[in-house]
Design an enzyme around this catalytic site. Structure first.
Site, short mmCIF file in Angstrom:
data_model
loop_
_atom_site.label_atom_id
_atom_site.label_comp_id
_atom_site.label_asym_id
_atom_site.label_seq_id
_atom_site.Cartn_x
_atom_site.Cartn_y
_atom_site.Cartn_z
N ARG A 168 1.00 -1.22 0.01
CA ARG A 168 -0.08 0.03 0.07
C ARG A 168 0.72 1.27 0.07
NH1 ARG A 168 -2.72 -3.58 2.96
NH2 ARG A 168 -1.79 -3.10 4.80
N GLU A 220 2.13 -6.04 13.25
CA GLU A 220 1.13 -6.03 14.55
C GLU A 220 0.32 -7.44 14.34
OE1 GLU A 220 -2.15 -3.10 13.52
OE2 GLU A 220 -3.06 -3.42 15.24
P1 AMP Z 1 3.60 -1.93 11.90
O1 AMP Z 1 4.65 -2.77 11.14
O2 AMP Z 1 2.84 -2.73 12.99
O3 AMP Z 1 3.56 -0.47 12.02
O4 AMP Z 1 2.50 -2.18 10.79
C1 AMP Z 1 2.44 -1.30 9.46
C2 AMP Z 1 1.99 -1.98 8.25
O5 AMP Z 1 1.38 -3.06 8.59
C3 AMP Z 1 1.71 -1.29 7.21
O6 AMP Z 1 2.40 -1.45 5.91
C4 AMP Z 1 0.37 -1.27 7.09
O7 AMP Z 1 -0.03 -1.35 5.86
C5 AMP Z 1 -0.14 -2.56 7.91
N1 AMP Z 1 -0.85 -2.58 8.93
C6 AMP Z 1 -0.68 -2.63 10.37
N2 AMP Z 1 -1.60 -2.55 11.19
C7 AMP Z 1 -2.75 -2.15 10.35
C8 AMP Z 1 -3.77 -1.75 10.50
N3 AMP Z 1 -4.44 -1.77 11.70
N4 AMP Z 1 -4.75 -1.41 9.60
C9 AMP Z 1 -4.18 -1.33 8.31
N5 AMP Z 1 -3.09 -1.53 7.86
C10 AMP Z 1 -2.19 -2.33 9.14
#
Ligand code: AMP
Length: 174
Positions: free
Chosen positions: A62, A99
């Protein structure tokens, strides 16, 4: 132009995707609206204009949808940070916890030349693991981002804590 409030209102919450307990922020309604998409690109570009960035690094998948038009708008080069196994040339890799789940991202080892300045873009700052891995990749290539810009920040997940030392800009916080 759409306001940030209008863009925020267009983001769809999807409960329990991709796994139970995750509230997924679905930006596809923003992308599907010409006004919202275009305005989002303008707002993101505003955060990067004046930083001295010469390149935009986007995080698959994305992040690409946002980063590439920003690079085009600002007249900058684009550098892909991709999931493992997708880049054809010699790569550097960094692994991280999501996450939900775990992943490895890669960059071409010659992606950044001396003196180039990179701004990083992704759609969501959640735990910050993805962005921290991307920052690590940039540092393995001899650069540190002049700014990391996100459309959304999920503040309860404290992702900024994983990005200490990096300037962070976000358009919408939850
Ligand atoms: P993080 O590494 O936990 O900061 O997750 C960020 C990445 O995972 C980004 O590339 C987002 O596209 C995706 N992502 C993680 N959590 C979400 C969420 N709750 N909603 C949408 N995309 C998420």
């Amino acid at each position: 132009m759409s306001s940030l409030n209008a863009i925020r209102a267009a983001i769809r919450d999807v409960q329990d995707f991709p796994t139970s307990g995750i509230l997924f922020k679905d930006i596809t309604p923003v992308l599907a609206s010409a006004a919202h998409y275009r305005s989002t690109i303008h707002f993101l570009a505003d955060k990067i204009a004046g930083t001295g960035a010469t390149h935009i690094a986007g995080i698959e998948a994305r992040g690409f949808i946002l980063a590439a038009p920003v690079a085009y708008k600002l007249g900058l080069g684009f550098i892909p940070i991709r999931k493992q196994g997708k880049l054809p040339w010699k790569t550097k890799a960094a692994s991280y916890a999501l996450e939900y789940g775990e992943a490895t991202v890669e960059i071409h080892e010659d992606a950044i030349a001396t003196g180039q300045k990179v701004a990083l873009i992704d759609d969501v700052l959640a735990t910050g693991g993805t962005a921290a891995a991307a920052v690590k990749l940039l540092s393995l290539c001899g650069a540190s981002p002049v700014v990391a810009v996100f459309l959304l920040e999920l503040t309860s997940l404290a992702g900024r804590g994983n990005l200490v030392g990096t300037r962070i800009e976000t358009l919408i916080s939850y």
